[in-house]
Design a protein around this motif. Structure first.
Motif, PDB file in Angstrom:
ATOM      1  N   LEU A 130       0.827  -1.204   0.000  1.00 55.86           N
ATOM      2  CA  LEU A 130       0.000   0.000   0.000  1.00 55.86           C
ATOM      3  C   LEU A 130       0.861   1.254   0.000  1.00 55.86           C
ATOM      4  O   LEU A 130       0.558   2.232  -0.694  1.00 55.86           O
ATOM      5  CB  LEU A 130      -0.940  -0.014   1.209  1.00 55.86           C
ATOM      6  N   ARG A 131       1.938   1.246   0.761  1.00 54.66           N
ATOM      7  CA  ARG A 131       2.840   2.413   0.789  1.00 54.66           C
ATOM      8  C   ARG A 131       3.455   2.641  -0.586  1.00 54.66           C
ATOM      9  O   ARG A 131       3.622   3.784  -1.035  1.00 54.66           O
ATOM     10  CB  ARG A 131       3.925   2.206   1.846  1.00 54.66           C
ATOM     11  N   VAL A 132       3.814   1.541  -1.253  1.00 54.03           N
ATOM     12  CA  VAL A 132       4.367   1.668  -2.606  1.00 54.03           C
ATOM     13  C   VAL A 132       3.328   2.294  -3.542  1.00 54.03           C
ATOM     14  O   VAL A 132       3.640   3.198  -4.327  1.00 54.03           O
ATOM     15  CB  VAL A 132       4.805   0.284  -3.138  1.00 54.03           C
ATOM     16  N   LYS A 133       2.077   1.839  -3.444  1.00 51.55           N
ATOM     17  CA  LYS A 133       1.018   2.346  -4.323  1.00 51.55           C
ATOM     18  C   LYS A 133       0.703   3.813  -4.028  1.00 51.55           C
ATOM     19  O   LYS A 133       0.312   4.560  -4.933  1.00 51.55           O
ATOM     20  CB  LYS A 133      -0.249   1.511  -4.161  1.00 51.55           C
ATOM     21  N   MET A 134       0.855   4.208  -2.775  1.00 47.92           N
ATOM     22  CA  MET A 134       0.601   5.601  -2.432  1.00 47.92           C
ATOM     23  C   MET A 134       1.645   6.520  -3.056  1.00 47.92           C
ATOM     24  O   MET A 134       1.354   7.652  -3.441  1.00 47.92           O
ATOM     25  CB  MET A 134       0.578   5.778  -0.912  1.00 47.92           C
ATOM     26  N   ASP A 135       2.871   6.012  -3.190  1.00 43.79           N
ATOM     27  CA  ASP A 135       3.941   6.797  -3.818  1.00 43.79           C
ATOM     28  C   ASP A 135       3.922   6.669  -5.338  1.00 43.79           C
ATOM     29  O   ASP A 135       4.267   7.610  -6.055  1.00 43.79           O
ATOM     30  CB  ASP A 135       5.305   6.333  -3.291  1.00 43.79           C
ATOM     31  N   GLU A 136       3.521   5.484  -5.810  1.00 45.27           N
ATOM     32  CA  GLU A 136       3.528   5.222  -7.256  1.00 45.27           C
ATOM     33  C   GLU A 136       2.193   4.620  -7.669  1.00 45.27           C
ATOM     34  O   GLU A 136       2.089   3.421  -7.960  1.00 45.27           O
ATOM     35  CB  GLU A 136       4.669   4.265  -7.607  1.00 45.27           C
TER      36      GLU A 136
END
Length: 406
Positions: free
Chosen positions: A203-209
């Motif tokens: 989820l953190r990755v998706k929030m950034d990318e």
């Protein structure tokens, strides 16, 4: 006013009779015929009410006094693990009531509206055809569960959420452990934590990318303050678990049921009518009703129902298979009839908490049931049904392996 236990309180969940592995437990049917509401005994000795009749389930599952709040005293937990984590998990659509439930459901409802799901049909058709091609090119006989049934919903939900399919073995293994009532609370808890950590990192990755998938959409809602990071992460876990195991089970168990009813299978194989195929999926959902631990609720106030008093704080278990084989709702319920109007079944539950992903599950089953038997017209069991191993400990009931040949 009735407020007493039956003389003999049966243990729950009920096990199906292995001589009739596709039918509901004989105990469930006996209880339904004996009384509208009765008691069952759970793993921890508690004795919640059991609701088995179709009409009674519809009435009570829409009663505002019937709660899905697993922190409320008296809630009938599925197992020790679920009892242990109650109060430690964030509030989600699976453990809240209105208005909180309404807010949370609104944040995740958009990806599962019927119009958006229907737009996925060509992509799901491509996935199903590709997996059938691979199965036909592989070993014969094969295990339909691992060669096909698990792969279909895993690929679909991975694409929908934005989860790398390369990690499918990790989330299949851990989601099965998290739902297995035969495992200890420590083992199930470890699996749940592993899934939570995995989805949290993703989820953190998706929030950034962001990539436009559902996890990215939830990430945007976190940024906008519409839901917390923990709510989004745990909702992702719930979708991942629910999005593949239940549909995989329906693919394999539905195939077994059809192979046991060759005249029904022949009609489905030869039909090109989308409405008939969709209706067939509904009848199989009714006939099999794979959720074997029931829908769990607790009374938040005294409820007088048809002469029975359900007291505040008493648990309630809704036995879905008994309701879906209730002759008052479905005449000759033990007969698999793909022409039956079965859409009023409760395989996805009922009321405000019914399954969020039911439109996706329906679409996947329609594509599979409308394609698999047409593409492989000689599909048959490669072992006697008496030799098949069935799963009696998970949240869903199914076969552990389905050997088929063609």
């Amino acid at each position: 006013m009735v407020d007493t236990q039956t003389p003999e309180v049966p243990g729950y969940p009920f096990q199906r009779d292995l001589r009739c592995p596709l039918a509901p437990s004989p105990t469930a049917r006996e209880v339904r015929e004996r009384a509208p509401l009765s008691r069952v005994r759970l793993w921890n000795g508690s004795t919640p009410w059991l609701i088995t009749r179709h009409a009674d389930q519809r009435a009570l599952l829409t009663d505002e006094r019937v709660s899905d709040d697993d922190r409320y005293p008296g809630f009938p937990y599925v197992n020790e693990h679920r009892a242990d984590i109650a109060g430690k998990t964030p509030r989600m659509i699976t453990n809240t009531d209105a208005p909180e439930h309404t807010r949370l459901r609104r944040t995740v409802n958009a990806p599962f509206v019927v119009k958006r799901i229907e737009a996925m049909r060509p992509a799901i058709q491509k996935i199903v055809d590709g997996l059938i091609d691979e199965m036909l090119a592989g070993p014969n006989p094969a295990d339909l569960l691992t060669a096909f049934a698990l792969a279909v919903p895993s690929l679909v939900i991975a694409d929908l959420l934005g989860v790398p399919y390369d990690d499918h073995e990790f989330f299949q293994v851990n989601s099965s452990k998290a739902l297995d009532g035969a495992l200890s609370a420590a083992e199930a808890g470890a699996a749940s934590r592993a899934l939570g950590e995995y989805l949290g990192k993703l989820l953190r990755v998706k929030m950034d990318e962001p990539d436009g998938a559902v996890l990215s959409e939830m990430g945007e809602r976190v940024k906008n303050g519409e839901m917390t990071f923990e709510e989004a992460s745990n909702m992702g876990v719930a979708m991942l678990i629910a999005g593949h195991e239940t549909t995989a089970t329906m693919i394999s168990l539905g195939t077994l049921a059809l192979l046991q009813h060759p005249e029904q299978l022949a009609e489905l194989r030869e039909s090109e009518d989308p409405k008939f195929i969709a209706n067939a999926a509904e009848e199989l959902l009714r006939y099999l009703t794979i959720v074997q631990t029931g829908v769990r609720r607790v009374a938040k106030a005294d409820i007088e129902y048809n002469g029975t008093l359900i007291r505040e704080g008493e648990g309630m278990v809704f036995e879905l298979h008994a309701a879906n084989w209730d002759p008052e709702a479905f005449p000759e319920p033990d007969r698999l009839d793909l022409h039956r109007s079965a859409r009023t079944h409760q395989a996805f539950g009922y009321g405000p908490h019914q399954c969020l992903g039911q439109s996706l599950a329906r679409l996947e089953l329609q594509v599979v049931y409308g394609t698999l038997y047409r593409r492989i017209p000689t599909l048959r069991l490669a072992a006697p049904i008496e030799q098949l191993a069935f799963d009696h400990t998970g949240t869903t009931y199914g076969v552990r392996c389905l050997p088929v040949a063609w």
